[in-house]
Write a protein that holds these residues in place. Structure first.
Motif, PDB file in Angstrom:
ATOM      1  N   GLY A  28      -8.606  -0.023  -8.955  1.00 47.02           N
ATOM      2  CA  GLY A  28      -7.701   0.551  -9.939  1.00 47.02           C
ATOM      3  C   GLY A  28      -6.286   0.716  -9.420  1.00 47.02           C
ATOM      4  O   GLY A  28      -5.430   1.273 -10.104  1.00 47.02           O
ATOM      5  N   ARG A  29      -6.037   0.245  -8.226  1.00 47.73           N
ATOM      6  CA  ARG A  29      -4.699   0.351  -7.637  1.00 47.73           C
ATOM      7  C   ARG A  29      -4.371  -0.972  -6.950  1.00 47.73           C
ATOM      8  O   ARG A  29      -5.230  -1.842  -6.821  1.00 47.73           O
ATOM      9  N   ASP A  30      -3.135  -1.105  -6.500  1.00 49.93           N
ATOM     10  CA  ASP A  30      -2.743  -2.329  -5.807  1.00 49.93           C
ATOM     11  C   ASP A  30      -3.558  -2.483  -4.519  1.00 49.93           C
ATOM     12  O   ASP A  30      -3.919  -1.500  -3.870  1.00 49.93           O
ATOM     13  N   ILE A  31      -3.815  -3.723  -4.156  1.00 48.48           N
ATOM     14  CA  ILE A  31      -4.597  -4.027  -2.953  1.00 48.48           C
ATOM     15  C   ILE A  31      -3.633  -4.471  -1.862  1.00 48.48           C
ATOM     16  O   ILE A  31      -2.943  -5.486  -2.001  1.00 48.48           O
ATOM     17  N   SER A  32      -3.566  -3.712  -0.779  1.00 56.15           N
ATOM     18  CA  SER A  32      -2.687  -4.039   0.336  1.00 56.15           C
ATOM     19  C   SER A  32      -3.430  -4.956   1.308  1.00 56.15           C
ATOM     20  O   SER A  32      -4.542  -4.661   1.732  1.00 56.15           O
ATOM     21  N   ILE A  33      -2.805  -6.061   1.651  1.00 58.17           N
ATOM     22  CA  ILE A  33      -3.391  -7.016   2.581  1.00 58.17           C
ATOM     23  C   ILE A  33      -2.692  -6.833   3.936  1.00 58.17           C
ATOM     24  O   ILE A  33      -1.614  -7.363   4.180  1.00 58.17           O
ATOM     25  N   PHE A  34      -3.344  -6.059   4.808  1.00 57.14           N
ATOM     26  CA  PHE A  34      -2.861  -5.788   6.164  1.00 57.14           C
ATOM     27  C   PHE A  34      -1.417  -5.285   6.184  1.00 57.14           C
ATOM     28  O   PHE A  34      -0.701  -5.476   7.166  1.00 57.14           O
TER      29      PHE A  34
END
Length: 90
Positions: A28-34
């Motif tokens: 439900g939120r942005d997905i941070s990639i590293f």
């Protein structure tokens, strides 16, 4: 027997794909990639987020059971004298 092996491996691959896809869709939120970049949330409707969460949980349980079955099959074949692990690593 080869058909059963094909079906079992296909189910493992399918379960893995469902786990990955539903995992992304249930966020439900942005997905941070590293911390390098982020993927915006693809679904915002709470009902769909809940549905994808349920799908994700069921798919994870199925994948776990399939992997347990896979390990049991490898152990069974090793004990019966078939060099499955040797063929896997050769």
């Amino acid at each position: 027997m080869q058909y059963m092996v094909f079906i079992a491996h296909s189910m493992i691959y399918l379960s893995t794909a469902v786990v990955l896809i539903s995992g992304v869709l249930m966020m439900g939120r942005d997905i941070s990639i590293f911390g390098i970049f982020s993927i915006p949330s693809l679904v915002t409707d709470v009902q769909f987020l809940s549905l994808f969460s349920v799908i994700h949980n069921v798919a994870c349980m199925c994948l776990g059971l399939l992997l347990l079955l896979h390990v049991a099959a490898v152990i069974k074949h090793q004990l019966c004298g078939h060099a499955v692990l040797k063929r896997m690593f050769a």
